[in-house]
Design a protein around this motif. Structure first.
Motif, mmCIF file in Angstrom:
data_model
loop_
_atom_site.group_PDB
_atom_site.id
_atom_site.type_symbol
_atom_site.label_atom_id
_atom_site.label_comp_id
_atom_site.label_asym_id
_atom_site.label_seq_id
_atom_site.Cartn_x
_atom_site.Cartn_y
_atom_site.Cartn_z
ATOM 1 N N ALA A 73 0.814 -1.208 0.000
ATOM 2 C CA ALA A 73 0.000 0.000 0.000
ATOM 3 C C ALA A 73 0.849 1.260 0.000
ATOM 4 C CB ALA A 73 -0.940 -0.010 1.206
ATOM 5 N N VAL A 74 2.015 1.211 0.645
ATOM 6 C CA VAL A 74 2.920 2.360 0.622
ATOM 7 C C VAL A 74 3.377 2.629 -0.811
ATOM 8 C CG1 VAL A 74 5.109 3.298 1.451
ATOM 9 C CG2 VAL A 74 3.681 1.933 2.977
ATOM 10 N N THR A 75 3.772 1.582 -1.502
ATOM 11 C CA THR A 75 4.230 1.738 -2.888
ATOM 12 C C THR A 75 3.124 2.299 -3.769
ATOM 13 O OG1 THR A 75 5.769 -0.117 -2.637
ATOM 14 C CG2 THR A 75 5.169 0.517 -4.878
ATOM 15 N N VAL A 134 6.181 10.085 3.611
ATOM 16 C CA VAL A 134 5.936 11.533 3.607
ATOM 17 C C VAL A 134 7.103 12.311 3.005
ATOM 18 C CG1 VAL A 134 4.537 11.263 5.681
ATOM 19 C CG2 VAL A 134 6.915 11.997 5.901
ATOM 20 N N LEU A 135 8.295 11.732 2.951
ATOM 21 C CA LEU A 135 9.488 12.502 2.592
ATOM 22 C C LEU A 135 9.481 13.053 1.165
ATOM 23 C CD1 LEU A 135 12.263 10.352 4.335
ATOM 24 C CD2 LEU A 135 11.126 12.419 5.186
ATOM 25 N N GLY A 170 -7.970 16.581 -6.066
ATOM 26 C CA GLY A 170 -7.039 17.695 -5.973
ATOM 27 C C GLY A 170 -6.395 17.850 -4.612
ATOM 28 N N THR A 171 -6.299 16.758 -3.845
ATOM 29 C CA THR A 171 -5.712 16.808 -2.504
ATOM 30 C C THR A 171 -4.200 16.999 -2.581
ATOM 31 O OG1 THR A 171 -7.425 15.281 -1.733
ATOM 32 C CG2 THR A 171 -5.499 15.583 -0.312
ATOM 33 N N ASP A 172 -3.696 17.902 -1.765
ATOM 34 C CA ASP A 172 -2.250 18.111 -1.682
ATOM 35 C C ASP A 172 -1.587 16.783 -1.290
ATOM 36 O OD1 ASP A 172 0.373 18.740 -0.437
ATOM 37 O OD2 ASP A 172 -0.238 20.819 -0.737
ATOM 38 N N ALA A 173 -0.560 16.379 -2.046
ATOM 39 C CA ALA A 173 0.090 15.094 -1.785
ATOM 40 C C ALA A 173 0.744 15.058 -0.411
ATOM 41 C CB ALA A 173 1.131 14.790 -2.861
ATOM 42 N N ARG A 174 1.156 16.209 0.112
ATOM 43 C CA ARG A 174 1.743 16.225 1.454
ATOM 44 C C ARG A 174 0.706 15.817 2.495
ATOM 45 N NH1 ARG A 174 4.166 22.177 0.615
ATOM 46 N NH2 ARG A 174 2.075 22.294 -0.290
ATOM 47 N N ALA A 197 0.530 7.716 5.738
ATOM 48 C CA ALA A 197 1.662 7.196 6.506
ATOM 49 C C ALA A 197 1.254 6.881 7.944
ATOM 50 C CB ALA A 197 2.813 8.199 6.486
ATOM 51 N N LEU A 198 0.494 7.762 8.569
ATOM 52 C CA LEU A 198 0.066 7.523 9.945
ATOM 53 C C LEU A 198 -0.862 6.313 10.036
ATOM 54 C CD1 LEU A 198 -0.571 11.197 11.152
ATOM 55 C CD2 LEU A 198 1.357 9.701 11.721
#
Length: 449
Positions: free
Chosen positions: A29-31, A95-96, A165-169, A176-177
């Protein structure tokens, strides 16, 4: 070296299998979450296509550099604690990249992202092979199928976030959390193998044994075909056969789904026919698929060819890891070596296909893919060391040996040797104090095989 008898109940192994499968899903899921936001990350960092291509090489570089360290981490902290920590580092590293403002910080972020990915990959595959050894049935294909399912889930949520359109950050912080919390929860159920008290720690870096190079060659062929098909199938249909962008994209999705489904059901096939025969027949299917792609007069034929390619190579990587985990007295080095080779293959495949296409054509490029797919037919025999059907054992029992500086987890890059030669003492402590089995003492007069 201290010697301990280790035996798990079938119920404990069943729970461990479910827990490891869930960990694979989180890892995937992270990938998937990262891949869908690459365009946003590119725009935010202000990098060109060429610079992005350079940056995207850094995850593989980080993974290759850090994977040999996983054995030392597992040796020091134990399998469960090591996996818990490494998986948390991997999920949090998501998140990095989104916060990187330029090419330099992006490359650094992706190096860390890849390093944590590689070490957690080592740890979870280690425990997967250990559970497979003890259950005496194939599970590695299904575990990698769960990884694919997790990647699809992450991709779906990422696609929705991008569409809104959500900010990827913000997206990646939330993802991540959530994934870190799930990972910590699932890690509670995995086996907790520990090195014997007098065991020497494994070397931080060591050259992979010859067995890893031979088995890795099979993994290289499979991953090359996989990477080339995933990255270039849509382009092939659009440029060579004149399909619409939508239909071309659908071919990539179909390929990914074919692989995921094949991995989820692949264990039954492996249990029945063995690793060697499964990979050999898969190589025939992948070769036939490559021929269809190269000779396709119509998009439907090419899509069928890509589906066959996905079907044929789906179980190659899981079975290569399983073979490496049983290939000798230092499985940590062998599995790390195989993983490095497969990561390298995934890194160079897309650019190699593009380079050959620039000089000749995409058709010739997929001719090369077809030749590598045929390599699975020719070389499948090297997986015989990982063919569990040829090395049957009493159900639910296996030795877990920590030896030769390999580390704590049987059958993995972290280093314990599973299924040692008859008469060799067992030397791992698992979920129990020394001298006791994790689910009660062993029956009188009976030792694990």
């Amino acid at each position: 070296m201290a010697s301990y008898d280790v035996e798990f109940s079938r119920e404990r192994l069943r729970r461990a299998r479910i827990a490891v499968a869930a960990v694979f899903c989180v890892h995937g899921a992270v990938t998937g979450s990262f891949a869908t936001r690459i365009p946003w990350i590119q725009d935010h960092a202000g990098v060109s296509a060429g610079q992005l291509g350079l940056a995207l090489a850094f995850p593989a570089l980080g993974a290759s550099a850090a994977m040999p360290l996983a054995g030392a981490v597992s040796h020091r902290f134990g399998a469960r604690t090591a996996l818990r920590g490494l998986l948390a580092l991997w999920t949090l590293s998501l998140v990095l990249p989104a916060f990187a403002p330029d090419i330099y910080t992006l490359c650094g972020a992706l190096f860390v992202y890849g390093a944590t990915a590689g070490m957690s990959d080592v740890a979870m595959n280690a425990l997967g092979v250990e559970v497979e050894n003890r259950l005496d049935k194939s599970i590695m294909s299904g575990l990698h199928g769960m990884w694919s399912a997790g990647a699809l889930i992450g991709s779906a949520t990422g696609t929705l976030a991008a569409h809104l359109g959500t900010d990827a950050r913000l997206h990646h912080v939330i993802a991540a959390l959530a994934l870190t919390a799930l990972g910590l929860l699932f890690c509670q159920g995995v086996l907790d193998l520990r090195s014997a008290p007098d065991e020497e720690p494994p070397p931080r870096f060591a050259l992979p044994p010859r067995s890893a190079l031979v088995i890795g060659a099979i993994g290289f062929c499979g991953v090359f075909a996989e990477g080339a098909s995933l990255d270039w199938s849509a382009v092939y249909l659009r440029d060579q056969l004149g399909t619409s962008a939508g239909l071309a994209a659908a071919s990539t999705t179909a390929f990914a789904l074919t692989m995921a489904v094949a991995r989820l059901v692949g264990d039954r096939v492996v249990d029945r026919f063995g690793a060697v025969r499964t990979v050999r027949v898969g190589g025939v299917a992948a070769t036939a698929g490559g021929v269809l792609v190269v000779a396709a007069p119509h998009p439907a034929v090419a899509m069928a060819g890509f589906a066959l390619l996905g079907l044929g190579v789906a179980v190659v990587v899981p079975l290569a890891f399983a073979a490496a985990g049983r290939s000798g007295p230092h499985p940590s080095q062998a599995i790390a070596g195989v993983a490095t080779i497969t990561y390298t293959s995934g890194l160079i495949a897309p650019s190699a296909i593009g380079g050959v296409a620039d000089v000749t054509s995409l058709t010739v490029s997929f001719g090369l893919v077809t030749l590598l797919a045929f390599g699975l037919v020719v070389g499948a025999g090297v997986l015989r060391t990982g063919d569990r059907t040829a090395r049957s054992a009493p159900g639910g029992k296996a030795d877990a040996v920590v030896g030769g500086g390999s580390g704590p987890v049987a059958g993995d890059r972290s280093g314990t040797v599973a299924d040692p030669a008859p008469g060799r003492a067992s030397g791992a402590v698992a979920d129990a104090p020394p001298g006791t089995a994790p689910d009660g003492p062993p029956p009188a007069g009976k030792r694990p095989r």
